[in-house]
Design an enzyme around this catalytic site. Structure first.
Site, PDB file in Angstrom:
ATOM      1  N   ASN A  13      -1.407 -14.139 -17.187  1.00 49.51           N
ATOM      2  CA  ASN A  13      -1.896 -14.872 -18.355  1.00 49.51           C
ATOM      3  C   ASN A  13      -1.558 -14.047 -19.593  1.00 49.51           C
ATOM      4  O   ASN A  13      -2.104 -12.967 -19.808  1.00 49.51           O
ATOM      5  CB  ASN A  13      -3.411 -15.081 -18.236  1.00 49.51           C
ATOM      6  N   LYS A  15      -2.022 -14.328 -22.907  1.00 48.22           N
ATOM      7  CA  LYS A  15      -3.042 -14.029 -23.905  1.00 48.22           C
ATOM      8  C   LYS A  15      -4.095 -13.073 -23.347  1.00 48.22           C
ATOM      9  O   LYS A  15      -4.549 -12.156 -24.035  1.00 48.22           O
ATOM     10  CB  LYS A  15      -3.688 -15.329 -24.387  1.00 48.22           C
ATOM     11  N   ASP A  74     -11.402 -11.211 -13.267  1.00 47.78           N
ATOM     12  CA  ASP A  74     -11.634 -12.634 -13.091  1.00 47.78           C
ATOM     13  C   ASP A  74     -12.725 -13.012 -14.074  1.00 47.78           C
ATOM     14  O   ASP A  74     -13.683 -12.257 -14.276  1.00 47.78           O
ATOM     15  CB  ASP A  74     -12.053 -12.980 -11.658  1.00 47.78           C
ATOM     16  N   SER A  75     -12.539 -14.135 -14.705  1.00 44.15           N
ATOM     17  CA  SER A  75     -13.476 -14.503 -15.751  1.00 44.15           C
ATOM     18  C   SER A  75     -13.602 -16.014 -15.824  1.00 44.15           C
ATOM     19  O   SER A  75     -12.762 -16.756 -15.294  1.00 44.15           O
ATOM     20  CB  SER A  75     -13.018 -13.950 -17.108  1.00 44.15           C
ATOM     21  N   PHE A 158      -8.189 -19.061 -26.190  1.00 46.41           N
ATOM     22  CA  PHE A 158      -7.632 -19.870 -25.116  1.00 46.41           C
ATOM     23  C   PHE A 158      -8.775 -20.320 -24.222  1.00 46.41           C
ATOM     24  O   PHE A 158      -9.929 -19.966 -24.433  1.00 46.41           O
ATOM     25  CB  PHE A 158      -6.586 -19.076 -24.308  1.00 46.41           C
ATOM     26  N   GLY A 159      -8.459 -21.127 -23.236  1.00 43.22           N
ATOM     27  CA  GLY A 159      -9.502 -21.592 -22.324  1.00 43.22           C
ATOM     28  C   GLY A 159     -10.520 -22.456 -23.055  1.00 43.22           C
ATOM     29  O   GLY A 159     -10.181 -23.376 -23.796  1.00 43.22           O
ATOM     30  N   TYR A 160     -11.787 -22.105 -22.861  1.00 46.84           N
ATOM     31  CA  TYR A 160     -12.876 -22.879 -23.444  1.00 46.84           C
ATOM     32  C   TYR A 160     -13.318 -22.358 -24.816  1.00 46.84           C
ATOM     33  O   TYR A 160     -14.352 -22.766 -25.333  1.00 46.84           O
ATOM     34  CB  TYR A 160     -14.075 -22.871 -22.482  1.00 46.84           C
ATOM     35  N   LYS A 181     -13.557 -11.447 -32.129  1.00 45.22           N
ATOM     36  CA  LYS A 181     -13.707 -11.767 -30.708  1.00 45.22           C
ATOM     37  C   LYS A 181     -13.638 -10.503 -29.857  1.00 45.22           C
ATOM     38  O   LYS A 181     -14.410 -10.340 -28.909  1.00 45.22           O
ATOM     39  CB  LYS A 181     -12.628 -12.769 -30.275  1.00 45.22           C
ATOM     40  N   HIS A 186     -16.900 -11.167 -23.718  1.00 45.23           N
ATOM     41  CA  HIS A 186     -17.249 -10.732 -22.372  1.00 45.23           C
ATOM     42  C   HIS A 186     -16.214  -9.765 -21.814  1.00 45.23           C
ATOM     43  O   HIS A 186     -16.554  -8.738 -21.219  1.00 45.23           O
ATOM     44  CB  HIS A 186     -17.379 -11.945 -21.459  1.00 45.23           C
TER      45      HIS A 186
END
Length: 204
Positions: A13, A15, A74-75, A158-160, A181, A186
């Site tokens: 991934n 990003k 993993d996230s 990215f993602g949510y 960010k 997290h």
């Protein structure tokens, strides 16, 4: 000059990789990604039912495949009103891996009748560090708490990220610049906890 110690970021991934590279690069360790290894086409099946299981598996298998210390993560997003979903299925919640728009749309659809006060959510990131033999030597977890907005806001991340509002900032990750960010995410929290262990073990 002696070769610098190498740490592989076990992710394709781009990003996510860039976030980790930027956090880890200043610590005297040469950071590589899976793309730096010609002919490495091994893909780890993320079939665990927890973030830690998947992070451990990726770190171990990619460390053995590259022959270097490897940091894998993993996230995902956990929404309380959805019983913790999307959870470990975050990347392929709507079916296709990495289809951010479809994943976001599915979350909003499932929360359509959920009032703002019940839209609490948190991001989770678990990092696992494996030595070149594949033995996992350290695990760290980071969380960031917020809520899901009624519609996407912002183009960053990215993602949510466009749906995830950090209450204290009244902004989604999608509306935040990368520096903000990095300070509160997290993954950043897990990485800051892991950094001393990476430096102590990888550079010794």
């Amino acid at each position: 000059m002696a070769d610098r110690p190498v740490l592989v970021v076990g992710s394709r991934n781009v990003k996510k990789r860039d976030e980790l590279v930027e956090l880890l690069a200043p610590h005297g360790v040469e950071v590589r990604t899976l793309a730096d290894f010609t002919g490495l086409d091994h893909e780890v099946e993320e079939d665990g039912d927890t973030f830690e299981h998947n992070a451990r598996k990726k770190a171990s298998e990619y460390a053995r495949a590259t022959g270097h210390w490897t940091l894998a993560d993993d996230s995902g997003l956990c929404v309380q009103a959805l019983g913790g979903e999307p959870g470990v299925a975050s990347a392929h919640y709507a079916g296709e891996h990495g289809a951010d728009a479809a994943n976001n749309a599915l979350v909003l659809e499932k929360l359509a009748d959920t009032p703002p006060e019940r839209r609490s959510a948190h991001y989770v990131a678990v990092l696992a560090l494996a030595d070149p033999t594949g033995e996992v030597r350290a695990v760290e977890r980071g969380e960031c708490h917020g809520r899901i907005t009624a519609a996407p806001r912002g183009e960053n991340g990215f993602g949510y990220d466009p749906l995830f509002e950090v209450r204290e900032y009244h902004r989604t990750f999608g509306q935040m610049g990368p520096a903000v960010k990095r300070a509160i995410s997290h993954r950043s929290r897990a990485t800051r906890a892991m950094l001393p262990r990476v430096v102590a073990m990888v550079t010794r």
